[in-house]
Structure formats: C-alpha cells, structure tokens
Design an enzyme around this catalytic site. Structure first.
Site, PDB file in Angstrom:
ATOM      1  N   ASN A 162       0.837  -1.199   0.000  1.00 40.51           N
ATOM      2  CA  ASN A 162       0.000   0.000   0.000  1.00 40.51           C
ATOM      3  C   ASN A 162       0.874   1.251   0.000  1.00 40.51           C
ATOM      4  OD1 ASN A 162      -2.584   1.639   0.664  1.00 40.51           O
ATOM      5  ND2 ASN A 162      -1.173   2.200   2.300  1.00 40.51           N
ATOM      6  N   GLU A 163       0.883   1.968  -1.110  1.00 44.05           N
ATOM      7  CA  GLU A 163       1.449   3.314  -1.249  1.00 44.05           C
ATOM      8  C   GLU A 163       2.962   3.390  -1.089  1.00 44.05           C
ATOM      9  OE1 GLU A 163      -2.485   5.917   0.025  1.00 44.05           O
ATOM     10  OE2 GLU A 163      -0.798   5.827   1.422  1.00 44.05           O
ATOM     11  N   GLU A 221      -8.632   4.399  -3.602  1.00 43.00           N
ATOM     12  CA  GLU A 221      -8.792   5.073  -2.306  1.00 43.00           C
ATOM     13  C   GLU A 221      -9.246   6.503  -2.544  1.00 43.00           C
ATOM     14  OE1 GLU A 221      -5.901   5.317   0.765  1.00 43.00           O
ATOM     15  OE2 GLU A 221      -5.261   3.227   0.584  1.00 43.00           O
TER      16      GLU A 221
END
Length: 879
Positions: A456-457, A554
């Site tokens: 994630n990210e 997101e």
C-alpha cells in the site's frame, strides 16, 4: 471456501500407529509479565490485553484515554505457559510437531525448559519438531519480547542507512519503527486507529503426530481452457512424508453435481512433497460460474478429495469449489495516451464498487463470526461488489474469505506492507518469503480474491519523496524495493498462483510501472493504473475537484461516529467538539478543523447554547458532509465509465476509504465500530445502485447521466422534478420519452440550462428550489430517487424546521416506520440509539408528506424499545 480436514483413524498394525493424531492446545493458558508481578489465566487464541481485561486488571482499552494509560502492556515482556498431559506413548511416532497457526509476534518457544524455536512474524505458520523432546507431561512456554522494544532494536542495528519513517506523527500517539517487525502495521498506530501492539498466541495451536505422512496444505484452482472451451481443476496437496519407504495409494476426487468421480494413483517419497491432480470436466456438463454480487449467482460445488495410502492411512478433504476467471485488462484506448485498467470476470468487464477493509478490532480475538457476517452483509446490502483488504492490517481469517466467496464480494488483496520503506537484510527476507508462501497457499483457492497487490502506497512514498530521503540513497532504496516486491514477493506469488494478476503496489501505473523498472516517477498518472485521491480543502460539491482516472482505489472524507457509539467510551466532560477527548480521538493532523471547514462551505455550523446539543449537531453535520462529499465523488467516477475527456476517463473502479472502524473515533469509515451504519453507508446503498441517474452541472447546464451495471438492456423513462424548499407541493416535472438503457453503460439522458429549467417552474430560483430525478418503467421505480442542489443549503430560502413524526408497527421480524413531515426536510436522519440494526433508507431528502421506512434489527427488540430510543433529525434542526 469451506474446508474441513477429517483425520480418519486406521487400526494399528504390528504395534505401528498409522493414523494422524491432532491434539488441540487451545483454551486455558497462564501468562505472566517480565518480573512476575502479574500472573493470570489467558485464553488461546487471544492476546495479553484481552486476558488483562477479562480478569478486570484493566478496563476497556478503548475507553477515553486508555490507549495511553495502557501503553505499559506493550512495553513489557509476557510469557504464555501451558502444562498438558498426553495419554499415549509419543515414542511410537516418527514425527511430532508443535504447530502455531499464528504467533504475535517475537518470541522464543520452549518445551520442557528447552528452546525449540524462535518466531518473528505474525503472518506465517510455525511448525517445530518436538519428536525427541515430548513426554507424558509437558510444559510449553512462549516467551514474548515487547514488539515495541524489538522494533527499536532492529532499527538501531540497521546502521548502513535510514529506513523511513521512524515514527508516526505525534497526533497518532503511536510507536516507532513498525516497518522493522512483521506485525499488523496499524497496531503501532494510524491516522484512524489507536496504538495497541499486542502480544499473544492469536491463532490455533496444536500438536500433530504421524508415522507415514501429514497433509500440510490443500489447494485448488479452476482453470478455463479457452481453446477447448472446458473447465479444468488443478488440485495441489502438500505432504510432509516421514516414511523412509515409498508411500503408494490413491487420490479420489468426487464432485457429484458435476458427475466427477476420478481416481488417481499417487506415490509419495520422503520429504516435502506436493501431489498435483488435474480434473477435466466434461464439456457436456454445464458448469455454473461464480459471479460478483449484482452480476449473477455465487454457485459453488461440494468437492471431496480422499487420499487412501499404504498402511490404511486415509485423509479426506471437503471443500466448496467455485469456477470463475479473472483478467486485468491494460490495453490502448482510442483518443487517450494511456492504457485501460479494469477487471474482467468470466469475460465480462466489471465496474468495481466498494470500499477498503481495515482490521475490525485492535484485538483480533474479539472479532467474532457474527461480527464478520454483519460487516460483510452490510457490504452487499449497500450494493457493493468489492473490498480492498488494505496492506497495513492483517491477512484476514479464513471465515472472512469464505463469507466473501458466499456473498460475491471481490477482494483486492494487499500484502501487508504499508506507507513505509522496508529493510531487506537476510533474516527479514527469509521471514517474508515464508509469510508470502504460506498466505498464497492458504488463500489462493478463494474465488473472491481477484488480484494480489504487493503493498500500500510504498511506490508513491519512495518516488514522491514522502520521507525526505537523501537523493544519494535513492538507488539503494530502489534496489531494496525491487528486491522485496519484485524479486521475492512477486516471484513467489507467480510461482504459486498463475490464476490471478499481481500488481506491485497501489497506487501504481500498472504495465507502465513494469516497463519503467517497477517504479514510476509519478505513480499517480491518471492515464494508467489506479490512483488514491484525497483533498479536504477544495469544495467537494465541485466535481472538477476529482481525478478522471482509470481506477480509484482510495478516496474519502472523515466524519465522526454517532453519539450512541461514542457514549460507550467517553464521559460527560468529553461531549464537546473542543474537548480533550475529541482532540485525542482525532489522529489526522487538523482533521477536526478540516471537517468544520468543509461543512461551512455549504451548511451553517451549529450554534446551540446547549453544549451537548451542539456536539450532537456537529456529529450529525460531519456525517452529512461526508456522505454528500463521497456521493459527489463516487457519482463522478461512475458516470466516467464510458467517457474519455482530454484523454482522461474510462473509470472502472471506485473503492472509497474506508468501510469499517477499528475503534470509536473520527475516521473515513461508513460503518461505525460495532457495525452501525453512518449516513455515508446509506448513501452508498443509493450511489452504488445497479441503475442510477446522476446529476451535475457544467457551465450552468444541468446534465443527468444514466449509469447501468445491469447485465441486460432495459427500456425506461427519466422523470425530472423541481420542488420548492417552502412547500411539499411539487412545482413542476418533466418526463422523457422511453429509451433503452444499455447494459454496462453510462450515457447522457438529459441536459438543460438551469435558467431555462427554472423559468418553467413558477417562483423558482437556485436558492428556493431543488431538483430530484429517477428512472422508471410503467410506473415502477427502477432506481433510487436522486437529487441535485442548485445552491449551498446555507443559502436555501424557505427551508423551515420540519416536524417529523413516526408511527411504528411490527411485521414479523421487521419494524415499519410510517413517517409524516410538516415541511420539506433534507438529510432526514432516523436514529434508534444503541439498538443494533439498519433502516431500509436513511439520510434522505423528504419532499412528500409521508414516507415508509423499514427497520431490520440485528438482535431481538420490541416496538416499545424502538419508540423509547427513536430520534429524528433533519438539517434545519441544527440551526
């Protein structure tokens, strides 16, 4: 996926046991802290915090400021101890293992005071050979080290270069260096959750004894042969073979509904062995495929695989098998410089509608089957078809994925790395490889999982310079990134599972990122892959604020939970938006003030002299703001499905942040801790409807799009109505000619300059009137009734406080609320306090005198209880 292991005991021949024995060590253990000052019983599975709470040594960890007051628990070293007897002579077994399905996290394991192994990873299975150590009476000790101290020590030993970030922002009240420990990353604190670095045996623990072999993993993957147009089933079974002799036998696969009864001869040699079986399904047999919610049925077939081996040893596995294909489509788009990014299920392009899943509790032993079903049922009840299991939490328990299979919820599965760079030293990588191998084996049989994602990210964190890393070390960080996610995680995933795509990161540019050496200079390129988008300062009612991206995985806005949820963990002195509690509970820098700023753009702030009333009104308005913001953004993404504007568009996914809460606090969630629906979740039920009219303005022209996720074309009409704020009488309306709404499309149905529309409606101005619209056929409503505000509601003229009453009656297990209003009322909020359940609709615009809403209780209640708890609020009540 329902999976059961039946250990069938066979008679012993010549004094030699051939069965496999599994002895559970779940249940009652004892624990003590480092200096022995605290000694108490503890349940396994479980954690130290839960044990302390159950013995009333601590209060509810979520109450008020207890996350700070109980920090000492995570800083201590705890030991789990269990004494147990074995009622058979273990010396007759060739192999005896002590198996932990999950240990949280860093520990030394001892049997009868002798160390037998170490653990350092919450996400993997540990199996320790105790064949020559086990006795009739045994004592197991699991000596945990503080995860906080361990993470700090690991960071201090990594002296070659900095691996950021060091610590979370102070507002999060968290712990440091979580990237150095393979543990639930958000357990050290996050911007929506507390820091509770748990210790404990959080999953099953058992002893396994066998003489010939043991079945460790059982996996299966349906594969569609496009050339032959037939389904095949690949079954993989991983054995630990301890017999020195060749073990022969048969594997019998039975799927009665598909007329399958297949026998295969198998041979097992000493060591770790995998048996691969291939089942070809006759082309004449009709196989019903698994579909996401809203697109078809979730048909599964009962399968039994029986292994009959030498010496009378017999294993039987039962499972539910689902058939589906998945493809991530990245291909050129006409009039666009980039590539598509969307998923096909069974050959059909699917728009992913849903949210992001975080751990349902800081203490996983409190996450019950009922809680999981409640939360996941709320997903499909809101017309969602997808969840992203976010990479800062946990690989969820088996039942989570089984429920997603059953309910038709597609899962975007992150690996558990989030918002950080990570070390790549040898022991860390060894642990990660074991973790990934285990999780792929454990999860790949689930049809609900449609893609793996490496992190994630973290690509964005590295390439966008989130942590002010020194340019001179960029090459080192890039090398570490590729080592971890490409050379290790990606390689292991592709070796273990060829049936679904693997994405390196989220957000990422997909194929472009791959072509650029696994890291793109701008991972947020709107022409490729997926994006994450947050903007709390711009006007969320302005659709131009949002990116016209290929896929948005997101996005979101914060709100506070309801008062009934907060009340359980607060005291009267906390019930103010400016209280120490309100500031403490908010883990986003400036989060509370940013919510008020967004509210002020379109609404009046509460001004009651009564502090409690003002607090409750503020909570309500944060939910109104959040719901309206996410509605506007989601509708923009849905109507962009078939559009390319200036090269941008063809949006095929909208997963807002976030679905659920880990505790009672302000966050981006649409479900409060405990499952209560926020206003946003009711809005999601409408804006994710299979058929939806979407209204917006562009240069003073009102456009209404029709968006369809339906599997077939339908004929319908659009009705556009104009209401005045000051009267329940309809001012004017328009009805289009019948038209055909095609499956899977988003098209313009209506356009008219707003001045022209208002000119045809006597007495209407932007400030005095509101527009609503819906799709129907032959008088039957096909879509939700949607609306478009022509001005900010703080400028609305003629909006009065409405007297809304409810008459409650009961029909079976459902309660009927017959509502009456004295005036037009926006954002009508029905609340029954702490009575668990949901309404059929809520947070709606009431433009007619009466309306009927249903309440579906989650636990038994009564008409009188509902009447006592019922409260209704609409926007003007906050003035």
């Amino acid at each position: 996926m329902l999976l059961r292991l039946l250990l069938l005991l066979a008679p012993c021949g010549a004094g030699f046991a051939t069965e496999v024995v599994s002895i559970s060590l779940r249940g009652n253990w004892k624990i003590h802290n480092g200096n022995g000052s605290l000694q108490l019983p503890a349940a396994v599975p479980g954690c130290v915090h839960s044990a302390l709470f159950n013995k009333r040594i601590i209060k509810d960890p979520y109450y008020r400021f207890n996350n700070l007051d109980y920090r000492w628990i995570a800083l201590d070293n705890w030991t789990y101890i269990k004494k147990f007897k074995l009622h058979s002579d273990m010396s007759e077994w060739n192999k005896v293992n002590l198996v932990f399905e999950g240990i949280d996290t860093v520990a030394v394991v001892l049997l009868n005071s002798v160390p037998i192994g170490k653990t350092d990873n919450m996400f993997r299975r540990y199996s320790f050979d105790i064949t020559h150590m086990v006795k009739a009476v045994n004592i197991i000790e699991v000596r945990f080290q503080s995860p906080v101290i361990y993470a700090n020590q690991r960071s201090e030993r990594h002296t070659a270069y900095w691996v950021p970030p060091n610590c979370p922002p102070p507002v999060q009240d968290g712990e440091c260096h979580v990237n150095f420990i393979r543990k639930m990353q958000c357990s050290f604190g996050w911007d929506w959750g507390p820091s509770f670095p748990t210790q404990g045996i959080w999953k099953d623990v058992r002893i396994e004894a066998y003489n010939i072999c043991h079945l460790n993993y059982f996996m299966f993957t349906p594969i569609y042969d496009n050339y032959m147009e037939t389904w095949n089933l690949k079954i993989e079974s991983s054995f630990d073979v301890v017999s020195s002799k060749l073990v022969s036998g048969e594997a019998i696969v039975a799927i009665p509904e598909l007329n399958i009864q297949q026998r295969n001869n198998i041979e097992l040699r000493h060591g770790e062995r995998t048996v691969k079986l291939f089942v070809k399904i006759d082309k004449a047999v009709i196989v019903e495929t698994w579909w996401p919610h809203g697109h078809g049925n979730q048909t599964g077939y009962d399968m039994t695989v029986t292994f009959e081996l030498d010496g009378g040893l017999r294993f039987e596995k039962s499972a539910k098998v689902y058939f589906r294909t998945v493809e991530l489509v990245e291909e050129p788009i006409q009039n666009s410089p980039g590539l598509t990014f969307y998923f096909k299920i069974n050959g059909l392009p699917i728009f992913l509608k849903g949210s992001n899943w975080i751990p349902a509790d800081s203490f996983q032993d409190r996450v019950t089957s009922d809680m999981l079903r409640l939360l996941l049922q709320s997903v499909v009840d809101a017309n969602m078809n997808a969840l992203r299991v976010w990479g800062g939490g946990i690989y969820e328990q088996d039942e989570f994925y089984e429920l997603c299979d059953e309910l038709g919820i597609m899962i975007w599965q992150d690996f558990m790395f989030a918002c950080a760079l990570y070390p790549t030293d040898e022991d860390f990588m060894d642990s990660v490889r074991e973790e990934v191998t285990h999780q792929v084996r454990r999860l790949k049989s689930h049809p609900s999982i449609i893609t793996w994602s490496g992190n994630n990210e973290n690509e964005a964190a590295l390439m966008m310079g989130w942590y002010d890393t020194k340019p001179g070390y960029l090459h080192t960080y890039i090398k570490d990134y590729v080592t971890l996610y490409v050379k290790n995680i990606r390689t292991i995933v592709l070796e273990g599972d060829q049936t679904r795509p693997f994405i390196i990161s989220s957000p990422t540019n997909g194929a472009k990122t791959t072509a650029e050496g696994w890291l793109s200079p701008n991972p947020y390129d709107l022409n490729y892959g997926d994006v994450h988008f947050y903007d709390y300062m711009s006007d969320c009612w302005n659709w131009r604020t949002f990116p016209k991206a290929r896929f948005v995985s997101e996005y979101g806005y914060q709100s506070w939970p309801s008062f009934s949820t907060l009340e359980k963990v607060s005291s009267e002195e906390d019930w103010s938006y400016e209280s120490s509690f309100a500031l403490h509970r908010q883990h986003l820098i400036n989060g509370n003030s940013e919510m008020l700023q967004q509210i002020e753009l379109h609404f009046k702030l509460p001004n009651s002299a009564d502090q409690l009333r003002r607090f409750k009104d503020t909570l309500y308005l944060t939910q109104v703001m959040q719901a309206q913001c996410v509605k506007t953004e989601t509708e923009f993404y849905r109507r962009s499905r078939n559009e390319i504007v200036d090269g941008k568009g063809h949006t095929m996914g909208a997963l807002y942040w976030q679905l659920n809460d880990i505790w009672q606090a302000p966050s981006w969630s649409s479900l409060e801790y405990g499952g209560k629906w926020k206003m946003l979740h009711y809005f999601a039920r409408r804006f994710f409807a299979p058929l939806l009219p979407v209204g917006f303005e562009d240069k003073d022209v009102l456009f209404i799009y029709g968006v369809s996720d339906l599997p077939s074309d339908h004929q319908m009409m659009l009705t556009v109505r104009v209401h005045t704020w000051s009267s329940l009488e309809l001012v004017c309306s328009e009805l289009t000619n019948p038209f055909v709404m095609k499956a899977g499309e988003s098209v313009v149905l209506y356009s008219k300059p707003v001045p022209e529309l208002l000119k045809g409606c006597p007495g209407c101005t932007r400030q005095s009137c509101v527009v609503s619209f819906y799709l129907s056929t032959d008088g039957e409503l096909l879509s939700p009734i949607n609306y478009h505000f022509l001005s900010s509601l703080k400028n609305a003229k003629g909006l009065h406080k409405a007297n809304i009453t409810a008459t409650i009656s009961q029909q079976g297990n459902t309660f009927v609320f017959d509502l009456k209003t004295s005036a037009v009322a926006p954002f009508v909020w029905l609340d029954v306090g702490s009575i668990p359940g949901r309404f059929s609709d809520n947070g709606f615009l009431m433009t007619e005198k009466t309306r009927t809403v249903f309440f579906y209780p989650w636990k038994p209640t009564s008409k009188s209880e509902l009447e006592q708890s019922f409260h209704v609020t609409s926007l003007a009540d906050t003035y």
